[in-house]
Design an enzyme around this catalytic site. Structure first.
Site, PDB file in Angstrom:
ATOM      1  CB  ALA A 148      -0.890  -0.012   1.233  1.00 35.77           C
ATOM      2  N   GLY A 170       0.385  -5.182   0.630  1.00 39.58           N
ATOM      3  CA  GLY A 170      -0.800  -5.227  -0.225  1.00 39.58           C
ATOM      4  C   GLY A 170      -0.485  -5.752  -1.621  1.00 39.58           C
ATOM      5  CD  GLU A 207      -2.577  -8.039   2.369  1.00 44.68           C
ATOM      6  OE1 GLU A 207      -2.889  -8.464   3.484  1.00 44.68           O
ATOM      7  OE2 GLU A 207      -2.634  -6.825   2.081  1.00 44.68           O
ATOM      8  CD  GLU A 242       1.341  -5.982   5.351  1.00 47.35           C
ATOM      9  OE1 GLU A 242       2.192  -6.822   5.710  1.00 47.35           O
ATOM     10  OE2 GLU A 242       0.604  -6.139   4.358  1.00 47.35           O
TER      11      GLU A 242
HETATM   12  N1  DAK Z   1       4.583   3.420  -0.453  1.00 50.20           N
HETATM   13  C1  DAK Z   1       5.022   4.628  -0.904  1.00 50.20           C
HETATM   14  N2  DAK Z   1       6.238   4.818  -1.444  1.00 50.20           N
HETATM   15  C2  DAK Z   1       7.051   3.748  -1.533  1.00 50.20           C
HETATM   16  C3  DAK Z   1       6.657   2.463  -1.092  1.00 50.20           C
HETATM   17  C4  DAK Z   1       5.345   2.313  -0.531  1.00 50.20           C
HETATM   18  N3  DAK Z   1       4.873   1.132  -0.109  1.00 50.20           N
HETATM   19  N4  DAK Z   1       7.696   1.617  -1.310  1.00 50.20           N
HETATM   20  C5  DAK Z   1       8.659   2.341  -1.875  1.00 50.20           C
HETATM   21  N5  DAK Z   1       8.292   3.620  -2.018  1.00 50.20           N
HETATM   22  C6  DAK Z   1       9.055   4.744  -2.592  1.00 50.20           C
HETATM   23  C7  DAK Z   1      10.216   5.124  -1.670  1.00 50.20           C
HETATM   24  O1  DAK Z   1       9.784   6.002  -0.673  1.00 50.20           O
HETATM   25  C8  DAK Z   1      11.162   5.762  -2.652  1.00 50.20           C
HETATM   26  O2  DAK Z   1      10.711   7.074  -2.934  1.00 50.20           O
HETATM   27  P1  DAK Z   1      11.775   8.315  -3.051  1.00 50.20           P
HETATM   28  O3  DAK Z   1      12.558   8.290  -1.779  1.00 50.20           O
HETATM   29  O4  DAK Z   1      12.596   7.974  -4.262  1.00 50.20           O
HETATM   30  O5  DAK Z   1      10.914   9.517  -3.220  1.00 50.20           O
HETATM   31  C9  DAK Z   1      10.959   4.959  -3.932  1.00 50.20           C
HETATM   32  O6  DAK Z   1       9.675   4.321  -3.782  1.00 50.20           O
HETATM   33  C10 DAK Z   1      12.010   3.875  -4.111  1.00 50.20           C
HETATM   34  O7  DAK Z   1      12.064   3.119  -2.916  1.00 50.20           O
HETATM   35  P2  DAK Z   1      13.401   2.861  -2.087  1.00 50.20           P
HETATM   36  O8  DAK Z   1      14.379   3.960  -2.305  1.00 50.20           O
HETATM   37  O9  DAK Z   1      13.015   2.566  -0.690  1.00 50.20           O
HETATM   38  O10 DAK Z   1      13.957   1.553  -2.821  1.00 50.20           O
HETATM   39  P3  DAK Z   1      14.890   0.423  -2.224  1.00 50.20           P
HETATM   40  O11 DAK Z   1      15.272  -0.420  -3.386  1.00 50.20           O
HETATM   41  O12 DAK Z   1      15.992   1.016  -1.383  1.00 50.20           O
HETATM   42  O13 DAK Z   1      13.972  -0.422  -1.218  1.00 50.20           O
HETATM   43  C11 DAK Z   1      11.933  -1.559  -0.582  1.00 50.20           C
HETATM   44  C12 DAK Z   1      12.879  -1.149  -1.732  1.00 50.20           C
HETATM   45  C13 DAK Z   1      10.721  -2.223  -1.254  1.00 50.20           C
HETATM   46  C14 DAK Z   1      12.613  -2.598   0.325  1.00 50.20           C
HETATM   47  C15 DAK Z   1      11.517  -0.322   0.248  1.00 50.20           C
HETATM   48  O14 DAK Z   1      11.113   0.689  -0.645  1.00 50.20           O
HETATM   49  C16 DAK Z   1      10.412  -0.610   1.213  1.00 50.20           C
HETATM   50  O15 DAK Z   1      10.644  -1.202   2.284  1.00 50.20           O
HETATM   51  N6  DAK Z   1       9.190  -0.184   0.876  1.00 50.20           N
HETATM   52  C17 DAK Z   1       8.007  -0.307   1.744  1.00 50.20           C
HETATM   53  C18 DAK Z   1       7.494  -1.719   1.769  1.00 50.20           C
HETATM   54  C19 DAK Z   1       6.338  -1.893   2.731  1.00 50.20           C
HETATM   55  O16 DAK Z   1       6.463  -1.668   3.941  1.00 50.20           O
HETATM   56  N7  DAK Z   1       5.195  -2.292   2.209  1.00 50.20           N
HETATM   57  C20 DAK Z   1       4.012  -2.573   3.029  1.00 50.20           C
HETATM   58  C21 DAK Z   1       3.146  -1.351   3.094  1.00 50.20           C
HETATM   59  S1  DAK Z   1       1.712  -1.612   4.166  1.00 50.20           S
HETATM   60  C22 DAK Z   1      -5.903  -2.343   3.315  1.00 50.20           C
HETATM   61  C23 DAK Z   1      -5.389  -3.503   2.774  1.00 50.20           C
HETATM   62  C24 DAK Z   1      -4.025  -3.691   2.638  1.00 50.20           C
HETATM   63  C25 DAK Z   1      -3.141  -2.724   3.070  1.00 50.20           C
HETATM   64  C26 DAK Z   1      -3.629  -1.570   3.577  1.00 50.20           C
HETATM   65  C27 DAK Z   1      -5.013  -1.349   3.725  1.00 50.20           C
HETATM   66  N8  DAK Z   1      -7.338  -2.159   3.457  1.00 50.20           N
HETATM   67  C28 DAK Z   1      -8.221  -3.278   3.050  1.00 50.20           C
HETATM   68  C29 DAK Z   1      -7.869  -0.934   3.892  1.00 50.20           C
HETATM   69  C30 DAK Z   1      -1.723  -2.987   2.897  1.00 50.20           C
HETATM   70  C31 DAK Z   1      -0.763  -2.375   3.639  1.00 50.20           C
HETATM   71  C32 DAK Z   1       0.616  -2.410   3.179  1.00 50.20           C
HETATM   72  O17 DAK Z   1       0.967  -2.932   2.130  1.00 50.20           O
END
Ligand code: DAK
Length: 255
Positions: A63, A106, A109, A129
């Site tokens: 997400a 997400g 998922e 998450e």
């Molecule tokens: N959201 C927003 N921006 C993101 C992002 C994300 N999930 N993942 C990466 N980015 C952005 C980074 O901020 C960065 O932006 P800038 O700094 O260049 O402006 C750019 O994409 C490149 O990312 P990185 O520089 O971090 O790239 P790396 O290769 O160093 O690292 C990484 C890649 C995938 C390991 C890292 O970016 C990372 O950890 N990303 C977050 C992963 C994460 O935590 N995902 C889970 C999110 S929570 C719902 C249902 C489901 C959900 C929610 C609600 N409902 C039914 C209501 C789901 C929730 C989730 O998924």
């Protein structure tokens, strides 16, 4: 460029998530566009299978965390995100996820809500998450358990363990792993092959197999039998058996 692109290739509809600068993070607009594209393909009689993909670097990194940061519990409760996921699940034709790179939160998922997953060797699957102080909210504690089993699902969701593509294959999360240059081609070939088959059988088989996750065995078997009988009322069933007996290829009409 719009954040979700669509193309058609004969009877296959291709949906591409297109937010490369955010690693294809799924904000509400992107989720809505994916669901609407899938529903439009489902309603198109010429389309028989859907492929959902991102790019080489990311299927989707979860997400959109920026959007989560601006959200509160009331907004979450009032949002129609859950309904959107349910609409995606209600699509009747098969959906194949072609996954390369990050497939997290997400994103994982969403891949699991598809019917099959073709992974590139660089794919990484995770439910991180917990690192944000939240938990999976769109099937990550349910579908993941059914795919990889309790022990691995616990480790992924509780300790943010990422699976490599080959681990995901060993744990039955994905159908197969191919070199990165080939993952989309492999998914498109699989889709084209299924698209050449009897369309009503394809829909009924998807429905029946998905019932295995919803209903107890006795109910699932009853549903399977009902779907099986119904196919005897189709022209394609007559054509299929006749073609076999006449030693020729069947010509499917989808009726
Ligand atoms: N959201 C927003 N921006 C993101 C992002 C994300 N999930 N993942 C990466 N980015 C952005 C980074 O901020 C960065 O932006 P800038 O700094 O260049 O402006 C750019 O994409 C490149 O990312 P990185 O520089 O971090 O790239 P790396 O290769 O160093 O690292 C990484 C890649 C995938 C390991 C890292 O970016 C990372 O950890 N990303 C977050 C992963 C994460 O935590 N995902 C889970 C999110 S929570 C719902 C249902 C489901 C959900 C929610 C609600 N409902 C039914 C209501 C789901 C929730 C989730 O998924």
């Amino acid at each position: 460029m719009p954040p979700v692109l669509t193309e058609t290739h004969d009877h296959v509809g291709l949906i591409r998530i297109n937010r490369p600068e955010r690693l294809n993070a799924l904000n509400s607009d992107v989720i809505r566009r994916i669901v609407e594209a899938a529903e439009a393909f489902d309603a198109d009689p010429d389309i028989r299978v859907i492929v959902l993909t991102g790019n080489e670097k990311a299927f989707a990194a979860g997400a959109d965390i920026q959007e989560l940061a601006e959200s509160d519990v009331v907004q979450q409760l009032l949002s129609d995100r859950l309904t959107l996921w349910q609409r995606f699940q209600a699509v009747k034709i098969p959906i194949i996820a072609a996954v390369s790179g990050w497939c997290l939160g997400g994103g994982n998922e969403l891949a699991m809500a598809c019917d099959m997953i073709i992974a590139s060797e660089t794919a990484r699957f995770g439910q991180p998450e917990i690192n944000l102080g939240i938990m999976p909210g769109a099937g990550g504690t349910q579908r993941l358990v059914r795919a990889v089993g309790k022990a691995v699902a616990m480790e992924m969701a509780l300790n943010s363990r990422f699976l490599t593509a080959y681990e995901a294959l060993d744990y039955h999360l994905v159908n197969r792993v191919v070199p990165v240059e080939l993952y989309l081609e492999e998914a498109m070939n699989l889709a084209a092959s299924i698209a050449r088959r009897a369309p009503l059988s394809v829909r009924h088989i998807k429905e029946a197999i998905n019932q295995a996750f919803e209903a107890p065995l006795s109910q699932g078997l009853l549903d399977e039998r009902r779907l099986f009988y119904l196919l005897f009322a189709t022209e394609d069933m007559r054509e299929g058996v006749r073609a076999f007996l006449e030693k020729r290829q069947p010509r499917w009409q989808g009726r």
